[in-house]
Structures are given as C-alpha cells and as structure tokens.
Design a protein around this motif. Structure first.
Motif, PDB file in Angstrom:
ATOM      1  N   SER A   1       1.653  -0.382   4.607  1.00  0.00           N
ATOM      2  CA  SER A   1       2.608  -1.010   5.316  1.00  0.00           C
ATOM      3  C   SER A   1       3.213  -0.342   6.306  1.00  0.00           C
ATOM      4  O   SER A   1       3.510  -0.336   7.507  1.00  0.00           O
TER       5      SER A   1
ATOM      6  N   SER B   1       5.930  -6.573   3.482  1.00  0.00           N
ATOM      7  CA  SER B   1       4.795  -6.493   2.851  1.00  0.00           C
ATOM      8  C   SER B   1       4.952  -7.210   1.463  1.00  0.00           C
ATOM      9  O   SER B   1       5.977  -7.029   0.779  1.00  0.00           O
TER      10      SER B   1
ATOM     11  N   LEU C   1       0.832  -8.259   5.165  1.00  0.00           N
ATOM     12  CA  LEU C   1       1.532  -7.300   6.074  1.00  0.00           C
ATOM     13  C   LEU C   1       2.119  -7.898   7.247  1.00  0.00           C
ATOM     14  O   LEU C   1       1.247  -8.587   7.985  1.00  0.00           O
TER      15      LEU C   1
END
Length: 690
Positions: free
Chosen positions: A24, A49, A54
């Motif tokens: 992330s 995330s 994401l």
C-alpha cells in the motif's frame, strides 16, 4: 471548478498479510512520483488498504489543462553553419530530431556563446486519459518478491486484480488497468451476499464502506481500533495485553471488519513453558495471550474475526477447539521431550544432515566445539563453558517441540538446559546463537552467546563457500549475507578484537579434509565480508569517503577499522580538519609531480630556514608524543595531535622555497614532505577525503 477529488480503488483477491502495509505504501509513493512527473498538482493524498483492496483518495486534484515547455539546445552557432552559411550535418540532424528545419530554430545567447535553440509550449495530455496510465504505472513499479499471473492476459501482481474503480468526483474515468475496465462499484465484504457497493461520488470514500458493511478501509484506523478493543477485552478480566507489533500488523492486514472475541483454554496448559505457550497462541493461532499483574499468562486468549456473526458463541467455541488441539500437541511434545536430558540428544545429531557436502549436525557440532575454543580467548568467555554450549547448541533440533515448531529452535534449547541444571550463561547462549536473525535484530548479550553465534555463522558461511554455494548478485539461498552482517555487527558492537582473516582461515581449516590450498576461497570470503562491511557502515550513516579511506588499507581487523572510522568521523567535524586535509592534499600533489619515489633520511645540516626547522622539530615531537598512542591504537588522540602541524605547514609553504636551486636542499625538503605524508597516511588514505 478545476479542483476535484479523485478515487482509485484496486480490488484484488486476498493480499498476503505480511506485505499489505508495504504494498500500500509503495503504491502511494509511486503514484505521488507519477503525479510529480506530469506536474499535476494536488492538496493531499490519503491511502487505504484491506485484505482485498488498495485505494488512493486524492484531494483537490488540479484538473485544468496543463502546458509543458519543451526546450532543446542545439550545436553552437559556430558549429551549426559552414563558411558559406549553410547548415552543417550536426545542425540538420538536431533540427530533424526536434521536428523543425534549421531556419525555424531561434538562437540562445549566454556569456559563453550562442547556440541553436528550440522552444515550444505543448498542451499536456488530458488528465482523464493520464490517470489510468499513471495508476497502472504506479502499480507495476511496486517491488514484489513473488508475483502471480492470471487470466489469458498473463498480467503479474501480488494477487489477481478483479475490480477497478476510478472516480473523479461523480464522474467515472474510463480506462483499463491490467486490461480491467474501470467502474464505480466497490468490492463488498467477502462474506456479503451483495458482491459490490455502488459509489456515486469519490468524496463518499471510505465512509460508504463502513456504512454499508462495517468495512474500515483505513489501515491505521483499523489497527488503532483493534488495539483499543483487545485492551478493553483484557481489562474486563483484570488482565492486560503485551503488544506484539508483528502480530498486530498481521491481524490488521487479515481483516477489514474487525470483531474482537474473548475465549478460554484449560488451566492445565499453563504448565507448558511460557515461550511455547505464547508461540502457540501468537504464531500458530494469530491470537493474543492475556497476562495478569504478575506478568503470568491467564487461561484466556483474544482473537479477531472478520465476520460479525449472530452466532458469536459458535465462533468462540470453534476457536477454542482449535486452540485446545494446538496446546494439546505442544503439551504432549514437551512432556515427551522431558523424558531425556538435552545432552543425550547429541549422538542423535549424527542422523541429521546439515548439508550434503558438509556432513551431519553432529560433525557441525564438533567444528563449533573447536571454533568456540579458539574464539573464546578473544571474547573473554569461559573456555570450558563455551565448549559445553557448543556441544549442546544443536541438541534441541531433534526434540519433538522444535520439529513441530521450528521457530523455537534455540529457545527450547535454553529452556531444556535450564531444567537440566546447566549453567545460566550456557543455557542463554543456546538461544543467543541465532542472534541477530534479521537486519536490526538484537545481538547476543552474553560473551558465550557472542562466541557461539560467531562460530555457528562462520562455520555455515565458510562451509558454503568451500563447497561452492556462493551467493550471486540476485540470489542468496543460504542467507550468507545475513550471516556475514551478523558476525560483523557482533564483532564491532561488542568490541571483540577478532581478525576476520584469522577467523575465516580457522573455519576453513576445519572443512578442509583434503588438505588443499584454500587461499583463493579465503580471499573470496574476505572480499564478500568487506563488501558487507562497506554496506553496513554506509547504511549506518557514515560518510562514504571516510569508509573508503579506511577500507583501502585492506585491514581485516574490524575493531581497528571501526576505531579508525569513528576517529576520522569525529576529526572531520572539527573546524581545523579542512585546513589539515588541504595541507595533506598540497603535500601529496607536490610529491606526485616528482618522477621518482622520494625516500631517504632528512639531513639536518641542510635545514636552513626557520620555518623548516620548526616543521622538522614538530615532526620529531609528533613521533615522540604518538609512539604509545599508535601502539594503543588511540586514533582520535593521534588525529587531534596532527592539528599541531597546521601553522608550521602553512608557514613552511608561505616562507620556504621547496624547489631550491641547490638539488640537495630541494631533495631534503621533499623528503621532509614525504615524512609528513607518511605519518598522515599511517592511519588512513587521506586522498579519499580531498
């Protein structure tokens, strides 16, 4: 209005928990770099995330049309035209590269001359077309150790990507990422019957996820909620939680709608050694043990569920059954192991292969016994106790507990040794032999632990080089770099006067049953070590020039190397150091101009000028003052005494003519400078600091 909110959500299959936070963060950083590259302005970026998504939310993204200035300087005017004022081949090629004719180019005038110049203001590609390209680029630049391929497109990512959402305020940005078209439907919770959640405006993110299905998209918020709730649960039974950072991170990455539950296990399992109990609860079951005020474990544990079920009792009972099975195994293995003493496992190591060409673990143990006996005299550890630790070091590897829970190697050895009434330092060393086990890990605390750790690591490292298992630039299957760094850190930080060359040769002797010349292997290992030494100092924050100046002398005494690097780093921060280094540079430049090597003794009778007499006397004084300091290797004090040369050297250069018409006087002054250079370069190669 040109400032809008952009939402990008990448829906995936469940991402690896240990990589979620890093993945992330890489996506976030890569996206920022892409925006900066295209000069796209924004106020702020938030990143999110969960196990299956994401996401980035870009606040106040500037969506107005942007222009970029393309500027290209061509050949100088003198080189651009022939005598008859026709363009040269160089000018024609440059103009063609710019997409213009030579006569269309303007001229750039500076103080250094005039050149052909091309300048055009271009409208940049529309931001709505750029966003999908930027997003895909940011994803592809994420460094992922192991990737997966899926579908006919053969795309690669940590896990298959299944959904793409790109919203600019309420507008869906059309585009494909990994050949998946964008939309405005977010992935729902994995347990939900409705697979997606429709989002109308980017501003609704991430609150819409929580409103619809209690999904907490913000990793940091989710983590804080988990920590708060497990503390609250523990407090209800007058207990507390020891925050295990790695476990918290892992659990946070495993759930997106965290529900905290309290469960129990049978009190009889409290008889299991604490480390085994904690390992089973934390490592195997990803749960949290609860402690009382005396730091003893209570017969409870906390687990985090990703599903808020109406039948919470069934979830608790199910987890208790699994925990009971795991603890029963641990209890059985422990009791079975304790039927014999740890030392009685030594002969069993003959049946366990260490490495195909390096023999069994028993043979490795015998090598460790000889190595630690030799190392003990440098580490100030008791020789007999060190040998005892070496003989016991691998005995826990054939126990039931370690066979079932490999990560407890060493820890179980320590527990069993203590129960067998072995000395405390010997027992602790069995655990410390594997330290440091990763970058930044703690070092052994006991002298025996340091000796055993060095012995174990150098035996493996030298053995692998001996049989040809040498790391390549991109592959290190036996983690030899980690072993080398571990040895380096222990020797340097624990201030052990152990020479790497001696250590490597001693270890190679124990592998060398064929009595062949192993000098080439030894040299290769030393090069491998010194590369790690350089990298370690660089990562620690030391100046590269200083590191090179010390390592250029090819010393393998790490204690000595460290003291020099510390001393030079201190010296370079002093006000007078620049003046001294410039003087050394000037002396070196003068001597390098001579075609022959300057050597010989200084002829006192040829010293005429007052300034060279003072410099000569200072040289003698320095020799007398630093004789013991060099023996004691007090480099900081030596360097500080070098500063006494500053004024004498300055006056010498200012008043004394080095290149005297009399050859003997000239040579004598050059010899004086050579003597000065020799003492300066006795510690390090100052040429790296110019």
């Amino acid at each position: 209005m040109t400032k809008k909110v952009l939402l990008i959500e990448i829906g995936t299959e469940e991402l690896p928990s240990r990589l979620l936070s890093r993945t992330s963060l890489h996506f976030y950083n890569n996206f920022i770099k892409e925006l900066n590259y295209f000069n796209i302005k924004y106020k702020n970026i938030e990143y999110f995330s969960t196990p299956r998504r994401l996401a980035l939310k870009i606040i106040d993204l500037d969506t107005k049309d942007r222009f970029i200035d393309v500027k290209k300087r061509g050949p100088s005017i003198a080189d651009a035209y022939n005598i008859n004022n026709t363009p040269t081949e160089a000018a024609i090629r440059w103009a063609k590269n710019c997409g213009i004719n030579v006569h269309e180019a303007s001229h750039l005038k500076t103080k250094k001359g005039s050149w052909l110049f091309y300048h055009i203001r271009k409208k940049q590609e529309n931001i709505e077309l750029l966003i999908p390209k930027i997003t895909e680029s940011a994803l592809k630049k994420i460094s992922i150790e192991k990737t997966m391929r899926w579908d006919i497109n053969n795309e690669k990512f940590s896990r298959p990507i299944r959904n793409i959402v790109i919203l600019l305020d309420e507008k869906i940005i059309s585009g494909k990422i990994f050949n998946i078209p964008s939309n405005n439907f977010l992935q729902n919770h994995i347990s939900s019957t409705e697979k997606t959640i429709k989002i109308q405006n980017a501003k609704e993110y991430p609150s819409i996820l929580f409103e619809k299905n209690n999904i907490i998209a913000d990793y940091k918020v989710r983590k804080e909620i988990i920590i708060r709730k497990i503390k609250e649960k523990a407090k209800k039974i007058n207990g507390f939680i020891k925050i295990n950072t790695f476990l918290i991170e892992e659990v946070t990455a495993l759930v997106e709608s965290p529900i905290v539950f309290l469960a129990t296990f049978k009190k009889k399992f409290l008889a299991i050694p604490k480390k085994i109990l904690v390992y089973t609860i934390e490592k195997q079951q990803k749960c949290f043990p609860i402690y009382n005020s005396k730091k003893n474990i209570l017969p409870y544990f906390i687990f985090i569920s990703n599903i808020n079920s109406k039948c919470s009792k069934k979830i608790i009972i199910g987890n208790e059954k699994v925990m009971h099975a795991r603890l029963s195994d641990a209890e059985f293995f422990f009791k079975d192991d304790r039927k014999t003493k740890l030392k009685e496992n030594l002969l069993s190591l003959k049946k366990v292969l260490f490495q195909k060409n390096l023999g069994s673990l028993y043979e490795k143990t015998l090598r460790l016994k000889l190595l630690i006996k030799w190392i003990a005299k440098y580490s100030c550890s008791n020789v007999e106790d060190s040998i005892r630790a070496a003989l016991l070091s691998k005995c826990d590897l054939v126990t039931n507990v370690v066979c079932a829970f490999p990560e407890l190697q060493g820890i179980i050895g320590m527990y069993y040794a203590l129960e067998d009434q072995e000395k405390k330092d010997i027992s602790i060393a069995l655990k410390e032999q594997y330290l440091p086990s990763f970058s930044g890990d703690k070092l052994p605390c006991t002298p025996i632990g340091c000796s055993l750790s060095i012995s174990d690591k150098i035996d493996t490292l030298s053995g692998m080089f001996y049989v040809g298992n040498i790391p390549s630039a991109d592959k290190d299957p036996f983690a030899l770099r980690r072993l080398a760094i571990g040895i380096i850190r222990i020797i340097i930080i624990k201030n052990i006067p152990l020479d790497l060359k001696d250590l490597v040769d001693k270890s190679l002797e124990l592998h060398n049953k064929k009595n062949i010349n192993y000098s080439i292997i030894s040299d290769d290992i030393i090069k491998f070590f010194m590369a790690r030494v350089f990298n370690w100092y660089q990562e620690t924050g030391y100046c590269i020039k200083i590191i090179k100046s010390v390592l250029s002398y090819k010393s393998t005494n790490l204690k000595d190397i460290n003291e020099k690097i510390q001393a030079i780093s201190y010296f370079q921060k002093t006000e007078i150091s620049k003046s001294i280094i410039l003087s050394i540079k000037r002396i070196s430049n003068i001597l390098e101009k001579e075609n022959k090597k300057i050597n010989g003794c200084i002829n006192i009778k040829l010293i005429k000028e007052a300034e060279e007499i003072i410099l000569f006397n200072q040289l003698k004084k320095f020799h007398n003052d630093t004789k013991d300091l060099f023996i004691e290797k007090k480099y900081k004090e030596i360097l500080l005494k070098m500063t006494d040369f500053d004024i004498p050297i300055y006056n010498f250069f200012n008043k004394v003519k080095i290149y005297h018409s009399n050859y003997e006087i000239r040579l004598n002054r050059l010899i004086l400078l050579q003597k000065l250079k020799d003492i300066f370069f006795k510690i390090i190669n100052f040429s790296y600091l110019y």
